[in-house]
Design a protein around this motif. Structure first.
Motif, PDB file in Angstrom:
ATOM      1  N   LEU A  44       0.837  -1.192   0.000  1.00  0.00           N
ATOM      2  CA  LEU A  44       0.000   0.000   0.000  1.00  0.00           C
ATOM      3  C   LEU A  44       0.880   1.252   0.000  1.00  0.00           C
ATOM      4  O   LEU A  44       2.095   1.167   0.190  1.00  0.00           O
ATOM      5  CB  LEU A  44      -0.920  -0.015   1.216  1.00  0.00           C
ATOM      6  CG  LEU A  44      -1.871  -1.220   1.278  1.00  0.00           C
ATOM      7  CD1 LEU A  44      -2.563  -1.276   2.617  1.00  0.00           C
ATOM      8  CD2 LEU A  44      -2.875  -1.162   0.142  1.00  0.00           C
ATOM      9  N   LEU A  59      -8.088  -0.245   6.136  1.00  0.00           N
ATOM     10  CA  LEU A  59      -7.744   0.260   4.819  1.00  0.00           C
ATOM     11  C   LEU A  59      -8.721   1.349   4.435  1.00  0.00           C
ATOM     12  O   LEU A  59      -9.924   1.242   4.691  1.00  0.00           O
ATOM     13  CB  LEU A  59      -7.841  -0.895   3.817  1.00  0.00           C
ATOM     14  CG  LEU A  59      -7.530  -0.620   2.372  1.00  0.00           C
ATOM     15  CD1 LEU A  59      -6.012  -0.490   2.196  1.00  0.00           C
ATOM     16  CD2 LEU A  59      -8.054  -1.753   1.520  1.00  0.00           C
ATOM     17  N   ASN A  62      -5.921   3.536  -0.882  1.00  0.00           N
ATOM     18  CA  ASN A  62      -4.721   2.719  -1.044  1.00  0.00           C
ATOM     19  C   ASN A  62      -3.744   2.940   0.115  1.00  0.00           C
ATOM     20  O   ASN A  62      -2.538   2.811  -0.045  1.00  0.00           O
ATOM     21  CB  ASN A  62      -4.053   3.019  -2.386  1.00  0.00           C
ATOM     22  CG  ASN A  62      -3.173   1.884  -2.852  1.00  0.00           C
ATOM     23  OD1 ASN A  62      -3.477   0.720  -2.611  1.00  0.00           O
ATOM     24  ND2 ASN A  62      -2.078   2.202  -3.492  1.00  0.00           N
TER      25      ASN A  62
END
Length: 91
Positions: A44, A59, A62
């Motif tokens: 990421l 999350l 990204n």
């Protein structure tokens, strides 16, 4: 119960990435270092650590986030606001 989390696209146009399958036996990331390892594995963009309202490893877009503090229940909650998705350490 079987849920599949799929993250679609990103600002750098990476292909679809399947993050993992969540089952009743999924392992939640309880400490920052576990979240950091998963962040690296998923490749990421950034990992942000702070006292976010959402606790544990998650999350958004990204990027990975680790919300410090909170209970195990808060860190394993799957009903997260907006586009946030839980990151599981064993998936």
């Amino acid at each position: 119960v079987l849920l599949i989390f799929i993250i679609t696209g990103s600002v750098d146009s990476r292909p679809l990435r399947q993050l993992g399958v969540m089952t009743e036996n999924s392992v939640v990331c309880l400490i920052e270092e576990q979240c950091r390892r998963k962040f690296r594995e998923l490749n990421l963009n950034y990992l942000y650590v702070n006292n976010w309202p959402t606790k544990g490893c998650f999350l958004k877009g990204n990027n990975a986030y680790f919300g410090i503090g909170g209970t195990v229940e808060e860190m394993s909650d799957t009903d997260l606001p907006g586009i946030q998705e839980r990151i599981w350490c064993d998936r």
